[in-house]
Design a protein around this motif. Sequence first.
Motif, PDB file in Angstrom:
ATOM      1  N   ILE A   5       3.617  -0.930  -4.063  1.00 43.22           N
ATOM      2  CA  ILE A   5       4.924  -1.594  -3.934  1.00 43.22           C
ATOM      3  C   ILE A   5       5.067  -2.127  -2.509  1.00 43.22           C
ATOM      4  O   ILE A   5       4.992  -1.368  -1.541  1.00 43.22           O
ATOM      5  N   ASP A   7       7.670  -4.502  -1.774  1.00 48.77           N
ATOM      6  CA  ASP A   7       9.076  -4.840  -1.506  1.00 48.77           C
ATOM      7  C   ASP A   7       9.948  -4.381  -2.681  1.00 48.77           C
ATOM      8  O   ASP A   7       9.497  -4.399  -3.831  1.00 48.77           O
ATOM      9  N   VAL A   8      11.161  -3.958  -2.376  1.00 47.13           N
ATOM     10  CA  VAL A   8      12.120  -3.597  -3.424  1.00 47.13           C
ATOM     11  C   VAL A   8      13.424  -4.309  -3.098  1.00 47.13           C
ATOM     12  O   VAL A   8      13.898  -4.249  -1.959  1.00 47.13           O
ATOM     13  N   ARG A   9      13.975  -5.013  -4.072  1.00 50.59           N
ATOM     14  CA  ARG A   9      15.251  -5.722  -3.836  1.00 50.59           C
ATOM     15  C   ARG A   9      16.322  -5.197  -4.782  1.00 50.59           C
ATOM     16  O   ARG A   9      16.063  -4.989  -5.974  1.00 50.59           O
ATOM     17  N   VAL A  36      17.492  -4.393 -10.152  1.00 54.96           N
ATOM     18  CA  VAL A  36      16.455  -3.867  -9.270  1.00 54.96           C
ATOM     19  C   VAL A  36      15.187  -4.705  -9.453  1.00 54.96           C
ATOM     20  O   VAL A  36      14.773  -4.954 -10.580  1.00 54.96           O
ATOM     21  N   GLU A  37      14.606  -5.128  -8.346  1.00 57.41           N
ATOM     22  CA  GLU A  37      13.310  -5.828  -8.416  1.00 57.41           C
ATOM     23  C   GLU A  37      12.296  -5.059  -7.572  1.00 57.41           C
ATOM     24  O   GLU A  37      12.587  -4.686  -6.434  1.00 57.41           O
ATOM     25  N   VAL A  38      11.131  -4.856  -8.142  1.00 56.86           N
ATOM     26  CA  VAL A  38      10.040  -4.177  -7.450  1.00 56.86           C
ATOM     27  C   VAL A  38       8.888  -5.176  -7.368  1.00 56.86           C
ATOM     28  O   VAL A  38       8.465  -5.701  -8.389  1.00 56.86           O
ATOM     29  N   THR A  45       6.350  -9.227  -9.736  1.00 55.69           N
ATOM     30  CA  THR A  45       7.694  -8.652  -9.662  1.00 55.69           C
ATOM     31  C   THR A  45       8.104  -8.049 -10.994  1.00 55.69           C
ATOM     32  O   THR A  45       7.973  -8.688 -12.039  1.00 55.69           O
ATOM     33  N   ALA A  64      15.363   2.975  -2.741  1.00 55.35           N
ATOM     34  CA  ALA A  64      14.561   1.739  -2.633  1.00 55.35           C
ATOM     35  C   ALA A  64      13.766   1.745  -1.329  1.00 55.35           C
ATOM     36  O   ALA A  64      12.583   1.364  -1.303  1.00 55.35           O
ATOM     37  N   THR A  68       8.475   1.576  -0.896  1.00 53.08           N
ATOM     38  CA  THR A  68       7.382   0.725  -0.441  1.00 53.08           C
ATOM     39  C   THR A  68       6.201   1.622  -0.035  1.00 53.08           C
ATOM     40  O   THR A  68       6.378   2.685   0.559  1.00 53.08           O
ATOM     41  N   PHE A 118      14.503   1.841 -11.643  1.00 50.43           N
ATOM     42  CA  PHE A 118      13.245   1.693 -10.908  1.00 50.43           C
ATOM     43  C   PHE A 118      12.060   1.912 -11.846  1.00 50.43           C
ATOM     44  O   PHE A 118      11.033   1.241 -11.750  1.00 50.43           O
ATOM     45  N   CYS A 122       9.192  -0.792 -12.562  1.00 55.18           N
ATOM     46  CA  CYS A 122       7.765  -0.489 -12.356  1.00 55.18           C
ATOM     47  C   CYS A 122       6.969  -0.760 -13.630  1.00 55.18           C
ATOM     48  O   CYS A 122       5.863  -1.315 -13.582  1.00 55.18           O
TER      49      CYS A 122
END
Length: 429
Positions: A5, A7-9, A36-38, A45, A64, A68, A118, A122
């Motif tokens: 991972i 980046d996490v947004r 949530v974006e991973v 993504t 979050a 990373t 999350f 994932c």
Amino acid sequence: MNLTIADVRLTPVLVADPPLLNTQGVHQPYTPRLIVEVETADGITGVGETYGDTKYLELARPLAARLTGRRITDTNGLPAVADAVAVDASRVSGRVDVGGLRGVQTADKLRLSVVSAFEVACLDALGKALGLPVHALLGGKVRDAVEYSAYLFYRWAAHPDGVACEQDDWGAAVDPAGVVEQARRFTERYGFTSFKLKGGVFPPDEEIAAVRALAEAFPGHPLRLDPNGAWSVPTALRVADELADVLEYLEDPVLGTPAMAEVAARTGVPLATNMCVTTFDEIKEAFTAGAVQVVLSDHHYWGGLRATRRLAAVCHAFGVGVSMHSNTHLGISLAAMTHVASTVPGLHHACDTHYPWQSEDVLTERPAFDGGKVTVPDLPGLGVELDRDRLRSLHRRWLDDDGALRDRDDAAAMRVADPGWAAPSVPRW
Ligand code: GKR
Ligand code: MG
């Protein structure tokens, strides 16, 4: 392939919600959700979604920040990372609330609700990386389409005067004729063949009349009534008795396992719940007491898609049915629900979904209902794509809000129309 991972947004959004009534009050014009974006080091993504109220966001942020450098394959490790993140204990320590609409509020359940988004993100990313749909990562689908029920609500035509917001064209439904009309529109638009009425809004005799009217309009179709624990044991038994010939099940007629067990012991109508069994800790007491015959899983508060499969296995072992609960949710969660539901062999009841009530979404294409079913996507991951412009605009609404709508509060929304309103103490009838 680099599955780390990078980046996490997190993007909190406010989504238009119609004036749907329940025992606590009425839905606010906008409801909070968290997207949530991973993103992996390879630039893949994955997306997930969960409840968006402040307490979820406050936990999601530090979680979050710790993700990373971990791998998207390590979903079993997510709860431990969430455990390590400090929780504001004053908000949700221990079993603080057995009321509301979602059962007990515990720190553990809050953590799991956040973890679930999350986990889904994932799995979405992993599916995309491997070229496999999420259902394949869960062991494979056992059906090609998942059936949903029409979620009927008593409702007003519009939010109270003075509230500027999106309006829909469904009209009001405050009596049996309105409920039947709403059900007809649901069948015409989406093909649903089973119906759930959110109860606990009007005195039980009025809700009995509405279910009777549905039974006459749709003979032989599965019907459910859910007052979110608003009734006493004698009231629940009376309703069960009067509707025994038409109900598929009665959902949370009373609050708490002991009261549910009392009702279950004295009626032949099956009882379903998304309130007294919402965590693994609650299963033993409820199943031992024979309090519920169907558990309505919500992958958000059970901790994700794998946890939902574990729940289904436990239910199977105890001869308890399993289906799915819903709360206001977007297409990401509908896709997640559809993937996991497609993998559960013993799913014998149509799942709940609020999705038809949500006129806005953050996806390029809305998942569609055909014959009341959603086709299980076979595309890699969840099979959905974020529309960044829409995401941005719903996030902008969240940013512009002064905080009044960032936490769902149906009683506060009701006070706009009825300043003296307080969420009724339970049992109300
Ligand atoms: O959206 O008003 C609502 C529902 O009452 C929801 O909050 C419940 O959690 O749909 C849910 C239920 O089945 O209890
Ligand atoms: Mg319910």
